[in-house]
Design an enzyme around this catalytic site. Structure first.
Site, PDB file in Angstrom:
ATOM      1  N   GLU A 228     -31.824   8.624  62.430  1.00 61.89           N
ATOM      2  CA  GLU A 228     -31.649   7.364  63.470  1.00 61.89           C
ATOM      3  C   GLU A 228     -33.256   7.015  63.678  1.00 61.89           C
ATOM      4  O   GLU A 228     -33.804   7.817  64.636  1.00 61.89           O
ATOM      5  CB  GLU A 228     -30.927   7.799  64.679  1.00 61.89           C
ATOM      6  CG  GLU A 228     -29.576   7.365  64.947  1.00 61.89           C
ATOM      7  CD  GLU A 228     -29.169   6.154  64.830  1.00 61.89           C
ATOM      8  OE1 GLU A 228     -27.859   5.745  64.418  1.00 61.89           O
ATOM      9  OE2 GLU A 228     -30.010   5.142  64.882  1.00 61.89           O
ATOM     10  N   CYS A 262     -36.365   2.140  71.094  1.00 58.55           N
ATOM     11  CA  CYS A 262     -35.898   1.708  69.587  1.00 58.55           C
ATOM     12  C   CYS A 262     -35.416   0.377  69.700  1.00 58.55           C
ATOM     13  O   CYS A 262     -35.810  -0.374  68.737  1.00 58.55           O
ATOM     14  CB  CYS A 262     -35.238   2.724  69.055  1.00 58.55           C
ATOM     15  SG  CYS A 262     -33.779   3.088  69.758  1.00 58.55           S
TER      16      CYS A 262
HETATM   17  P1  NAP Z   1     -41.194  11.315  66.490  1.00 61.20           P
HETATM   18  O1  NAP Z   1     -42.636  11.587  66.651  1.00 61.20           O
HETATM   19  O2  NAP Z   1     -40.855  10.966  65.132  1.00 61.20           O
HETATM   20  O3  NAP Z   1     -40.561  12.489  67.086  1.00 61.20           O
HETATM   21  C1  NAP Z   1     -39.105  12.643  67.100  1.00 61.20           C
HETATM   22  C2  NAP Z   1     -38.746  14.180  66.929  1.00 61.20           C
HETATM   23  O4  NAP Z   1     -39.077  14.561  65.482  1.00 61.20           O
HETATM   24  C3  NAP Z   1     -39.355  15.208  67.655  1.00 61.20           C
HETATM   25  O5  NAP Z   1     -38.672  16.160  68.120  1.00 61.20           O
HETATM   26  C4  NAP Z   1     -40.519  15.650  66.972  1.00 61.20           C
HETATM   27  O6  NAP Z   1     -41.151  16.785  67.027  1.00 61.20           O
HETATM   28  C5  NAP Z   1     -40.185  15.655  65.497  1.00 61.20           C
HETATM   29  N1  NAP Z   1     -40.962  15.225  64.346  1.00 61.20           N
HETATM   30  C6  NAP Z   1     -41.978  14.605  64.327  1.00 61.20           C
HETATM   31  N2  NAP Z   1     -42.592  14.600  63.212  1.00 61.20           N
HETATM   32  C7  NAP Z   1     -41.780  15.421  62.375  1.00 61.20           C
HETATM   33  C8  NAP Z   1     -41.754  15.987  61.063  1.00 61.20           C
HETATM   34  N3  NAP Z   1     -42.815  15.634  60.101  1.00 61.20           N
HETATM   35  N4  NAP Z   1     -40.996  16.864  60.979  1.00 61.20           N
HETATM   36  C9  NAP Z   1     -39.812  17.465  61.392  1.00 61.20           C
HETATM   37  N5  NAP Z   1     -39.870  17.073  62.881  1.00 61.20           N
HETATM   38  C10 NAP Z   1     -40.786  16.067  63.197  1.00 61.20           C
HETATM   39  O7  NAP Z   1     -40.737  10.089  67.720  1.00 61.20           O
HETATM   40  P2  NAP Z   1     -40.919   9.922  69.098  1.00 61.20           P
HETATM   41  O8  NAP Z   1     -42.428   9.383  69.498  1.00 61.20           O
HETATM   42  O9  NAP Z   1     -40.577  11.114  69.676  1.00 61.20           O
HETATM   43  O10 NAP Z   1     -39.935   8.767  69.185  1.00 61.20           O
HETATM   44  C11 NAP Z   1     -40.087   7.382  69.243  1.00 61.20           C
HETATM   45  C12 NAP Z   1     -39.576   7.036  67.944  1.00 61.20           C
HETATM   46  O11 NAP Z   1     -38.289   7.287  67.820  1.00 61.20           O
HETATM   47  C13 NAP Z   1     -39.581   5.514  67.774  1.00 61.20           C
HETATM   48  O12 NAP Z   1     -39.887   5.130  66.418  1.00 61.20           O
HETATM   49  C14 NAP Z   1     -38.295   5.035  68.276  1.00 61.20           C
HETATM   50  O13 NAP Z   1     -37.799   3.762  67.668  1.00 61.20           O
HETATM   51  C15 NAP Z   1     -37.284   6.084  67.459  1.00 61.20           C
HETATM   52  N6  NAP Z   1     -35.923   6.153  68.208  1.00 61.20           N
HETATM   53  C16 NAP Z   1     -35.000   5.724  67.462  1.00 61.20           C
HETATM   54  C17 NAP Z   1     -33.624   5.448  68.255  1.00 61.20           C
HETATM   55  C18 NAP Z   1     -32.492   5.269  67.482  1.00 61.20           C
HETATM   56  O14 NAP Z   1     -31.456   5.567  67.907  1.00 61.20           O
HETATM   57  N7  NAP Z   1     -32.550   4.512  66.424  1.00 61.20           N
HETATM   58  C19 NAP Z   1     -33.663   6.178  69.492  1.00 61.20           C
HETATM   59  C20 NAP Z   1     -34.853   6.427  70.194  1.00 61.20           C
HETATM   60  C21 NAP Z   1     -36.042   6.534  69.617  1.00 61.20           C
HETATM   61  P3  NAP Z   1     -42.446  16.869  67.899  1.00 61.20           P
HETATM   62  O15 NAP Z   1     -42.542  16.413  69.296  1.00 61.20           O
HETATM   63  O16 NAP Z   1     -42.771  18.340  68.286  1.00 61.20           O
HETATM   64  O17 NAP Z   1     -43.633  16.361  67.204  1.00 61.20           O
END
Ligand code: NAP
Length: 427
Positions: A228, A262
């Site tokens: 997602e 998002c």
């Molecule tokens: P993020 O930086 O991608 O982090 C999300 C999760 O993934 C965190 O637990 C992070 O851990 C982990 N993560 C990041 N890079 C990783 C990697 N290379 N390998 C494994 N795990 C990894 O995103 P965010 O800043 O928390 O959230 C914002 C993003 O989420 C936006 O792009 C938003 O649009 C999206 N989002 C989508 C939805 C939906 O339903 N489609 C809903 C809400 C948010 P760490 O924190 O430890 O890095």
């Protein structure tokens, strides 16, 4: 690296956690596997009762949970308590309807009778984002637990206190040991968790980069996955729109969660006939929003969740302006303490500028002028994203066409995009 909890409104360090050791993680994986064997065999009504109880606790303690979200990631106080209440709704919904959704189905009369069963997978790893620190987790956990899976939460590293509160929530709701556990680990440990034979599947909500890494690891280790990811939802205002209503919705849709959603509207596509009226009213309304302390009920836009997010947004705006965009409101990060970025409106944004083609995770609204509905739909669809879309029109024929032709998981007419436990969600 330590896992730190900071207050984004002040920059103050609240707590620091050491990432869990290999032995601690091993213990949790073992407990998850053992818990799954017992939990998956319990009658679905018993599992649903635990999830329903979690919903009752969320409702009763929504202010307390809300305060934690505000403290740790800067969500406005009212919105944070509402998020906990929305989680309670999702728990109730899954508890009430889970059994009917999972009832075995018969395909054709046969001897012996046939049946399609819906069985749980096992321990599911949930890699979750900080922006809706309770909702994203509960949206995963409520249906997964009712279905008989067990959850292993690897939450975003900036919300460890929310992650621990969620583990405590399910435990207080009566989930047996190992049914819902939080792993305090960084993203560098995720691939090893996916590779572990006890982990059956992975669900990630996060950025494109996280989706790419986790999708690749799930493919490599042949695990089921749900990705997602991000969005750059279009918000269309057509010539027949009620412009005042569209402006009010646009301000809300771009600033939901201080711009960090998002499904926030992220590209504003406006018909030439109403463009000037919309642009000036929208820029004025965005400039008038009260930015500040998220605990103050008068505040309309809080801080961004981390310094890195604030700096990333500032960089995307600076690069868009360098590419030719014109600032109608905001446009520069506010001085600290705290990680504040003001509501910003950009006009004349080139198609290849960051504000047009990347997800901007902050209160930044690029405007695009189009001749009419054909160009509006083409521009709305000219993106690799596709979570939601909102469109404003008073023409029923246009509304019907927009619903059909906008390439998004959900299309909202004359209102902003929102999620609801009763409807499918995704791009
Ligand atoms: P993020 O930086 O991608 O982090 C999300 C999760 O993934 C965190 O637990 C992070 O851990 C982990 N993560 C990041 N890079 C990783 C990697 N290379 N390998 C494994 N795990 C990894 O995103 P965010 O800043 O928390 O959230 C914002 C993003 O989420 C936006 O792009 C938003 O649009 C999206 N989002 C989508 C939805 C939906 O339903 N489609 C809903 C809400 C948010 P760490 O924190 O430890 O890095």
């Amino acid at each position: 690296m330590p896992i730190e909890s900071l207050n984004p409104a002040t920059g103050e360090r609240l707590r620091t956690f050491a990432p869990e050791s290999t032995a601690e993680i091993e213990g949790k994986l073992g407990r998850a596997a053992a818990a799954f064997r017992a939990w998956s065999r319990r009658p679905i009504g018993e599992r649903a009762a635990v999830v329903a109880r979690a919903g009752e606790i969320l409702e009763a303690e929504r202010q307390t949970f809300g305060r934690l979200m505000t403290l740790e990631m800067g969500k406005l106080a009212g919105a944070a308590a509402d998020e906990a209440a929305k989680c309670a709704t999702a728990c109730r919904y899954c508890a009430e309807h889970g059994e009917a959704f999972l009832r075995p189905e018969s395909v054709a009369s046969a001897e012996p009778p046939d049946a399609i069963r819906f069985d749980p997978l096992g321990p599911v790893l949930a890699v979750m984002p900080w922006n809706f620190p309770f909702w994203q987790v509960v949206r995963f956990a409520a249906p997964a637990l009712v279905a008989g899976n067990v959850g292993l939460l690897k939450h975003a590293s900036n919300v460890p206190q929310c992650a621990l509160a969620l583990e405590d929530l399910f435990s207080r709701a009566g989930a047996p040991e190992g049914v819902f556990q939080t792993l305090l680990v960084g993203s560098d440990r995720v691939e090893a968790l996916i590779a572990d034979t006890r982990v059956a599947a992975v669900s990630v909500t996060g950025s494109e980069a996280a989706g790419r890494a986790i999708g690749a690891a799930a493919g490599k280790h042949l695990k089921k996955s749900v990705l997602e990811l991000g969005g750059s939802d279009p918000f269309l205002v057509l010539a027949s729109a009620d412009v005042e209503r569209a402006v009010a919705a646009a301000v809300k849709a771009r600033n939901v969660n201080s711009g960090q959603s998002c499904i926030a509207a992220k590209r504003f596509i406006v018909a030439d006939a109403v463009y000037d009226r919309f642009a000036s009213a929208f820029a004025a309304a965005m400039s008038a929003l009260r930015v500040g302390d998220p605990t103050d009920r008068q505040t309309e836009v809080g801080p961004l969740a981390t310094a890195a997010i604030r700096d990333g947004v500032a960089d995307q705006v600076a690069r868009s302006v360098a590419a030719g965009a014109r600032v109608l409101a905001g446009g520069r990060a506010l001085d600290g303490p705290g990680f504040f970025y003001p509501p910003t409106v950009l006009a004349d944004v080139p198609a290849d500028a960051p504000a047009a083609c990347e997800e901007v995770f902050g209160p930044v609204a690029p405007l695009f002028r189009v001749a009419g509905i054909d160009e509006a739909i083409a521009l709305a669809n000219a993106t690799p994203f596709g979570l939601g879309a909102a469109a404003f029109t008073r023409d029923a024929g246009e509304a019907e066409r927009l619903g059909r032709e906008l390439e998004a998981g959900s299309v909202f007419i004359n209102q902003m995009v929102a999620s609801d436990a009763r409807f499918p969600f995704g791009g």
